[in-house]
Scaffold this motif. Structure first.
Motif, PDB file in Angstrom:
ATOM      1  N   LEU A  75       0.827  -1.220   0.000  1.00  0.00           N
ATOM      2  CA  LEU A  75       0.000   0.000   0.000  1.00  0.00           C
ATOM      3  C   LEU A  75       0.856   1.262   0.000  1.00  0.00           C
ATOM      4  CD1 LEU A  75      -2.820  -0.979   2.494  1.00  0.00           C
ATOM      5  CD2 LEU A  75      -3.127  -0.353   0.095  1.00  0.00           C
ATOM      6  N   THR A  76       1.916   1.264   0.793  1.00  0.00           N
ATOM      7  CA  THR A  76       2.743   2.466   0.870  1.00  0.00           C
ATOM      8  C   THR A  76       3.549   2.663  -0.409  1.00  0.00           C
ATOM      9  OG1 THR A  76       4.513   1.272   2.036  1.00  0.00           O
ATOM     10  CG2 THR A  76       2.868   2.392   3.392  1.00  0.00           C
ATOM     11  N   ARG A  77       4.102   1.594  -0.929  1.00  0.00           N
ATOM     12  CA  ARG A  77       4.920   1.699  -2.148  1.00  0.00           C
ATOM     13  C   ARG A  77       4.081   2.184  -3.330  1.00  0.00           C
ATOM     14  NH1 ARG A  77       6.341  -3.392  -2.615  1.00  0.00           N
ATOM     15  NH2 ARG A  77       4.574  -3.833  -3.941  1.00  0.00           N
ATOM     16  N   GLU A  78       2.891   1.656  -3.494  1.00  0.00           N
ATOM     17  CA  GLU A  78       2.056   1.996  -4.645  1.00  0.00           C
ATOM     18  C   GLU A  78       1.529   3.422  -4.603  1.00  0.00           C
ATOM     19  OE1 GLU A  78       1.876   0.157  -7.277  1.00  0.00           O
ATOM     20  OE2 GLU A  78       2.846  -1.591  -6.405  1.00  0.00           O
ATOM     21  N   THR A  79       1.549   4.044  -3.422  1.00  0.00           N
ATOM     22  CA  THR A  79       0.992   5.398  -3.301  1.00  0.00           C
ATOM     23  C   THR A  79       2.048   6.462  -3.036  1.00  0.00           C
ATOM     24  OG1 THR A  79       0.589   5.140  -0.934  1.00  0.00           O
ATOM     25  CG2 THR A  79      -1.207   4.495  -2.430  1.00  0.00           C
ATOM     26  N   GLY A  80       3.314   6.066  -3.010  1.00  0.00           N
ATOM     27  CA  GLY A  80       4.379   7.039  -2.761  1.00  0.00           C
ATOM     28  C   GLY A  80       4.611   7.334  -1.299  1.00  0.00           C
TER      29      GLY A  80
END
Length: 172
Positions: A97-102
């Motif tokens: 979740l964090t990687r995909e949203t920056g």
């Protein structure tokens, strides 16, 4: 649910009335958090998730919430309190979740780590930049990957934390 506020006491009180117990609907909670952010009036949006990544009660799937997060303008940050005995924790969910949203995933081993994690999240939200662009070709509907490269022209090192891409919606 607490409306947008800068009142730390109000936030503490809201957290105190929602003790962790029973089943966990993490994916549904992230989806509700993203929906709440859409009601905000500021351009920059961030969602901070405090969880072990486990989910055993959501109606939504991980794929549903990842796609919803990628369609949002919010950066998701997560904080996990490390517990070596927690067999239900799924840290990879939070990292996705964090990687995909920056955003960024943090793990804390003690209360000092926890406070440092929150301070770092606040710094990143305050000091981040938004870069926009218009693609040279006519965009097709669906997901478009992006890649950002930072060249300082010298010895200085910068980190570009970016979204994996963005969705192009159908023309109306």
């Amino acid at each position: 649910q607490v409306p947008f506020t800068e009142d730390a006491a109000r936030l503490r009180a809201a957290l105190a009335t929602a003790p962790a117990q029973g089943l966990t609907a993490l994916y549904d909670a992230v989806s509700l958090g993203l929906a709440h952010l859409r009601r905000g009036t500021l351009d920059r949006q961030a969602l901070v998730v405090i969880s072990d990544g486990g989910d055993n009660a959501s109606r939504l799937t991980l794929n549903d919430v990842v796609e919803s997060a990628m369609r949002s303008d919010a950066a998701i940050y997560s904080v996990t309190f490390f517990d070596p005995d927690n067999r239900d924790g799924r840290h990879h969910v939070l990292k996705t979740l964090t990687r995909e949203t920056g955003g960024r995933a943090f793990t804390a081993k003690n209360s000092d780590d926890l406070m440092r994690s929150f301070a770092q999240i606040a710094r990143e939200i305050r000091s981040g930049y938004t870069v926009g662009f218009v693609p040279s070709e006519v965009a097709h509907n669906g997901f478009r990957s992006i890649r950002v490269v930072v060249n300082t022209g010298g010895d200085r090192q910068l980190i570009a934390r970016t979204r994996a891409g963005y969705y192009v919606e159908p023309s109306r």
